[in-house]
Design an enzyme around this catalytic site. Structure first.
Site, PDB file in Angstrom:
ATOM      1  N   HIS A 106       0.854  -1.189   0.000  1.00  0.00           N
ATOM      2  CA  HIS A 106       0.000   0.000   0.000  1.00  0.00           C
ATOM      3  C   HIS A 106       0.887   1.236   0.000  1.00  0.00           C
ATOM      4  CE1 HIS A 106       0.472   0.902   4.341  1.00  0.00           C
ATOM      5  NE2 HIS A 106       0.354  -0.395   4.562  1.00  0.00           N
ATOM      6  N   ASP A 123      -0.118   4.380   1.027  1.00  0.00           N
ATOM      7  CA  ASP A 123      -0.419   5.420   2.018  1.00  0.00           C
ATOM      8  C   ASP A 123       0.246   5.128   3.361  1.00  0.00           C
ATOM      9  OD1 ASP A 123      -2.243   3.210   2.166  1.00  0.00           O
ATOM     10  OD2 ASP A 123      -3.551   4.377   3.475  1.00  0.00           O
ATOM     11  N   ASP A 151       6.148   0.641   7.576  1.00  0.00           N
ATOM     12  CA  ASP A 151       4.777   0.348   7.111  1.00  0.00           C
ATOM     13  C   ASP A 151       4.397   1.303   5.998  1.00  0.00           C
ATOM     14  OD1 ASP A 151       2.167  -0.459   6.885  1.00  0.00           O
ATOM     15  OD2 ASP A 151       1.506   0.341   8.791  1.00  0.00           O
ATOM     16  N   GLU A 201      -5.055   2.011   2.311  1.00  0.00           N
ATOM     17  CA  GLU A 201      -5.059   0.782   3.111  1.00  0.00           C
ATOM     18  C   GLU A 201      -5.303   1.112   4.579  1.00  0.00           C
ATOM     19  OE1 GLU A 201      -3.466  -2.463   5.669  1.00  0.00           O
ATOM     20  OE2 GLU A 201      -2.830  -0.384   5.595  1.00  0.00           O
ATOM     21  N   GLU A 202      -4.699   2.214   5.014  1.00  0.00           N
ATOM     22  CA  GLU A 202      -4.725   2.552   6.441  1.00  0.00           C
ATOM     23  C   GLU A 202      -6.093   3.049   6.906  1.00  0.00           C
ATOM     24  OE1 GLU A 202      -2.498   1.645   8.297  1.00  0.00           O
ATOM     25  OE2 GLU A 202      -0.539   1.728   7.340  1.00  0.00           O
ATOM     26  N   GLU A 242       3.753  -6.254   4.126  1.00  0.00           N
ATOM     27  CA  GLU A 242       3.621  -5.553   5.422  1.00  0.00           C
ATOM     28  C   GLU A 242       4.715  -6.056   6.362  1.00  0.00           C
ATOM     29  OE1 GLU A 242       1.522  -3.232   6.403  1.00  0.00           O
ATOM     30  OE2 GLU A 242      -0.250  -3.331   5.117  1.00  0.00           O
ATOM     31  N   HIS A 281       3.143   2.897  12.603  1.00  0.00           N
ATOM     32  CA  HIS A 281       2.200   3.908  13.105  1.00  0.00           C
ATOM     33  C   HIS A 281       2.763   4.728  14.272  1.00  0.00           C
ATOM     34  CE1 HIS A 281      -1.518   1.513  11.426  1.00  0.00           C
ATOM     35  NE2 HIS A 281      -0.455   1.439  10.630  1.00  0.00           N
TER      36      HIS A 281
HETATM   37 ZN   LIG Z   1       0.646  -1.301   6.399  1.00  0.00          ZN
END
Ligand SMILES: [Zn+2]
Length: 401
Positions: A78, A80, A110, A142-143, A170, A367
């Site tokens: 992903h 984003d 990530d 995705e997030e 991931e 994150h």
């Molecule tokens: Zn991710």
């Protein structure tokens, strides 16, 4: 003293991290960089814009030596990243910085490192005599609920690419992950009738009925916790649910005519998300009927509306399926239980592609403030994808070993 070489793909990781692709913003600046790189190497990517035109999925195929475009392996990432709002960072999150053998920056872990390694290896992929094609699938949003992923699996199917295996990159510390729970986010809106709080019989209290719903949700959670079904491979070995957001009411002396509740549930494979949604719907319908019965002559003003905001299917791939066997042969670490976080892998698996999660970095850093990926992890990913190219370009006899 031994001087450690930076990973060969480092400049690609840095280039991607420097492009701020926080989910609320466009991912097109990154998609355009990737598309230009692909075109430079003779690969024509397919871009699929979302409804707003501000974001796009990208699908690209490096065909086999005989020109075949279907089958093979898809590498999924992903584009984003989660916001950095309110976080304290030691260095600027969009200026990748190396400290102590780690590359710091939003998205390093990530999950831009995986995508960057694939882009770094693109020239090798193009030059290799591939027996089967390699595909690159880059999604948006995705997030915020795997929104682009839901489309990209259809786009891959529509292109007739039919990959056999998917690796979602991931962060797993380059360990094979074969299973994760489904994620389901729901919102329930209770609409009652406002009244002065001295005249409660003239109102229908949305908050009180929402509270009864919340109690029912807690009852479901308790039933799963004590009665299962159980899957001991998960750290929390059962389906979970919780109400995590409530808003309602306007004043302390007014019967509330509105209350909105958000709940989430995460299911193991033994519980069907559609059935869970159905049982929540029947709770909502029962409460709606009871609310309407309080003032029958105004029943049409009263409602309980349940909306599914986002659903990400769970993943439950076989630990000896083609994807796991391939990843282990390429040097990934053995699976070690099932994971608590969700990914796009379930979406790929739902379309019949044998799918695992395996990528550089530790989910613990995803994150967070000062997100980082170990440089060693980037190198491990380079070796893994390099081995994939070698595997796919080996002669059949060698590949069968
Ligand atoms: Zn991710």
């Amino acid at each position: 003293m031994e001087q450690t070489q930076p990973p060969a793909s480092l400049s690609w990781v840095e280039r991607l991290v420097e492009i701020d692709t926080t989910s609320r913003d466009s991912n097109l600046p990154l998609i355009e960089v990737v598309a230009a790189h692909l075109r430079d190497h003779g690969i024509d990517p397919q871009l699929f814009p979302d409804e707003s035109g501000r974001k796009a999925n990208l699908v690209a195929t490096i065909p086999a030596a005989d020109g075949a475009r279907s089958g093979g392996v898809v590498l999924s990432g992903h584009t984003d990243v989660v916001p950095v709002d309110g976080q304290q960072w030691t260095s600027d999150p969009f200026t990748p910085t190396i400290r102590d053998g780690r590359l710091y920056g939003r998205g390093t872990c990530d999950m831009k490192a995986f995508t960057a390694v694939a882009l770094h290896l693109l020239p090798r992929m193009v030059e290799a005599d591939l027996r089967a094609p390699l595909h690159l699938a880059l999604s948006y949003d995705e997030e915020v609920g795997c929104l682009g992923g839901a489309h990209i699996v259809k786009q891959i199917a529509d292109l007739g690419l039919a990959p056999e295996v998917c690796v979602v990159g991931e962060p797993t510390s380059m360990r094979v992950v074969t299973a994760h729970k489904s994620i389901n986010l729901l919102e329930v809106t209770f609409t009652g009738i406002a009244a002065h709080s001295s005249l409660t019989p003239q109102g229908v209290n949305a908050i009180e009925h929402a509270a009864r719903f919340i109690t029912e949700v807690r009852g479901m959670a308790d039933a799963w916790r004590t009665g299962g079904p159980f899957d001991p491979a998960y750290p929390v070995p059962h389906t979970t649910t919780s109400v995590n957001l409530v808003s309602g009411g306007i004043a302390g002396n007014t019967v509330a005519d509105r209350c909105v509740v958000q709940l989430e549930f995460r299911s193991i494979a033994a519980d069907d998300p559609a059935e869970v949604v159905e049982s929540l719907r029947s709770v909502a319908a029962r409460l709606e009927a009871e609310m309407k019965a309080e003032i029958p002559e105004r029943a049409d003003e009263v409602s309980v509306r349940l909306e599914v905001l986002a659903q990400v299917p769970g993943l439950d791939s076989s630990a000896d399926g083609p994807a796991t066997r391939l990843a282990l042969a390429l040097g990934a670490a053995e699976p070690e239980g099932k994971v608590t976080y969700g990914t796009e892998a379930g979406q790929f698996a739902e379309t019949g592609i044998d799918t695992i999660v395996c990528g550089p970095g530790d989910i613990a850093q995803a994150h967070a403030a000062d997100e980082y990926v170990e440089l060693d992890q980037i190198v491990a990913c380079e070796q893994f994808l390099g081995a994939l190219i070698d595997h796919l370009s080996a002669t059949t006899a060698e590949a069968g070993r």
